[in-house]
Design an enzyme around this catalytic site. Structure first.
Site, mmCIF file in Angstrom:
data_model
loop_
_atom_site.group_PDB
_atom_site.id
_atom_site.type_symbol
_atom_site.label_atom_id
_atom_site.label_comp_id
_atom_site.label_asym_id
_atom_site.label_seq_id
_atom_site.Cartn_x
_atom_site.Cartn_y
_atom_site.Cartn_z
ATOM 1 N N LYS A 47 0.641 -0.935 -0.425
ATOM 2 C CA LYS A 47 0.044 0.091 0.111
ATOM 3 C C LYS A 47 1.066 0.878 0.209
ATOM 4 O O LYS A 47 0.279 2.050 -0.529
ATOM 5 C CB LYS A 47 -0.852 0.415 1.472
ATOM 6 C CG LYS A 47 -2.107 -0.637 0.683
ATOM 7 C CD LYS A 47 -3.282 -0.128 1.809
ATOM 8 C CE LYS A 47 -4.714 -1.494 1.473
ATOM 9 N NZ LYS A 47 -6.056 -0.603 2.305
ATOM 10 N N LYS A 64 -6.358 -11.966 -11.049
ATOM 11 C CA LYS A 64 -8.283 -12.056 -9.883
ATOM 12 C C LYS A 64 -9.337 -10.496 -9.642
ATOM 13 O O LYS A 64 -8.760 -9.375 -10.320
ATOM 14 C CB LYS A 64 -7.948 -12.140 -8.627
ATOM 15 C CG LYS A 64 -8.880 -12.407 -7.665
ATOM 16 C CD LYS A 64 -8.098 -12.473 -6.166
ATOM 17 C CE LYS A 64 -9.240 -12.843 -4.973
ATOM 18 N NZ LYS A 64 -8.970 -13.153 -3.418
ATOM 19 N N LYS A 68 -12.218 -5.079 -8.112
ATOM 20 C CA LYS A 68 -13.094 -3.607 -7.473
ATOM 21 C C LYS A 68 -12.798 -2.597 -8.763
ATOM 22 O O LYS A 68 -13.188 -1.652 -8.906
ATOM 23 C CB LYS A 68 -13.712 -3.615 -5.763
ATOM 24 C CG LYS A 68 -13.896 -4.177 -5.056
ATOM 25 C CD LYS A 68 -14.190 -4.072 -3.698
ATOM 26 C CE LYS A 68 -14.757 -4.352 -2.459
ATOM 27 N NZ LYS A 68 -14.420 -4.524 -1.522
#
Length: 335
Positions: A118, A200, A203
């Site tokens: 992140k 995968k 979102k």
């Protein structure tokens, strides 16, 4: 002599309100959540505190939190059978997280893969919350004396550090926290992007056609499946190099219960167009009751508020006992 009923183990699952859940989230995990309420003493929550390690637009955060809570109930999670709450409504999460910060080593946090990932993704906002995120996650789990935590491969490291923190604290002060065990649920379907089937379903997929959201309308779902990437062979069979068809077969199998062999037999001699249509229709039919209940709930904000208020009250009672015990052990003066 009266029979004694064995206490159910307590499970805890939290999900961030960063977006409406996807078909991948549903088939991979959420579809099975209602059965947890039969097998465990369950706690489900919307992890809104975790979401602010990345900057959020306030109105959008409120909306997505409400939507996700409604979706949890739409999935048939019963707030009468277990706790269903919003994390920020229970201040004990933040309070215990601070205590656990002081029992967690800098080096442990510095090794966390998610912090590194992140930090790279949001290099303009590498904040302290992002670094100490595992302490808040440990607080979420330890507050409720959770016996088991359903985890995927990407969360194992967080559960490991939670166990380390709990064992360290217990080693100093005695038996305060239950040491949580990982619960590996029956493997759900691993759903890939409809446009990039080696990745995968996400979102944050840059191609909006690649991801099916649980709130997508039937015509939108059908369009996404009709445009799904396949191959030039035109044969519905599961094999290496057929990532697109493999993904569609996985989705169809997860919904219908049909084996790959049955699917191959049923669609022998038929084109990809027929198969894509069948998969899309199966998804539309599967999501119809969820969407109907979700839409009803979103129109009844008073009921949602009643449910999350009751959920927070129940959660606070459990969490408060654990927090008080931890603070007393450390040496804080009771009020």
């Amino acid at each position: 002599m009266a029979e004694t009923t064995e206490r159910k183990k307590r499970s805890l699952s939290l999900i961030q309100p960063t977006s409406v859940p996807t078909l991948g989230n549903y088939l991979g995990a959420m579809k099975g959540w209602p059965t947890y309420q039969e097998n465990f003493d369950t706690i489900f929550g919307v992890a809104d505190l975790h979401s602010i390690t990345v900057r959020q637009e306030p109105a959008k955060l409120r909306e997505q939190t409400t939507q996700l809570y409604a979706m949890l109930l739409a999935l048939r999670l019963d707030p009468e059978k277990g706790i269903v709450f919003i994390q920020s409504h229970v201040p004990e999460h933040s309070q215990l997280a601070w205590l656990l910060n002081c029992y967690t080593q800098f080096g442990e946090l510095n090794r966390m893969t998610q912090f590194k990932d992140k930090s790279a993704q949001h290099s303009d906002n590498v904040n302290a919350g992002l670094f100490t995120y595992p302490c808040l996650m440990a607080s979420d789990i330890l507050l409720y004396q959770a016996d088991v935590v359903p985890v995927g491969a990407d969360q194992k490291q967080h559960l490991e550090i939670t166990r380390d923190i709990a064992e360290r604290f217990n080693g100093i002060y005695g038996n305060v926290f239950t040491i949580p065990e990982p619960y590996i649920p029956k493997q759900g379907a691993r759903v890939m992007s409809l446009q990039n089937p080696v990745s995968k379903m996400s979102k944050s997929d840059p191609n909006p056609k690649g991801t099916v959201f649980l709130t997508d309308e039937p015509n939108v779902i059908m369009k996404k499946f009709k445009s799904a990437v396949t191959d030039s062979e035109m044969s519905v069979r599961y094999a290496d190099g057929k990532d697109g068809i493999n993904n569609l077969m996985t989705i169809y199998s997860a919904i219908t219960g049909d084996s790959f062999e049955t699917i191959e037999h049923d669609f022998a001699g038929k084109g990809y167009g027929d198969f894509k249509k069948a998969v899309g229709e199966a998804v539309v039919e599967e999501l119809a009751p969820v969407q109907q209940r979700y839409n009803e709930l979103m129109k009844d904000k008073a009921y949602l508020k009643e449910c999350w208020t009751n959920g927070a009250d129940f959660a606070s009672r459990v969490a408060g006992r654990t927090l008080s015990k931890a603070m007393k052990k450390i040496g804080f003066v009771a009020k």
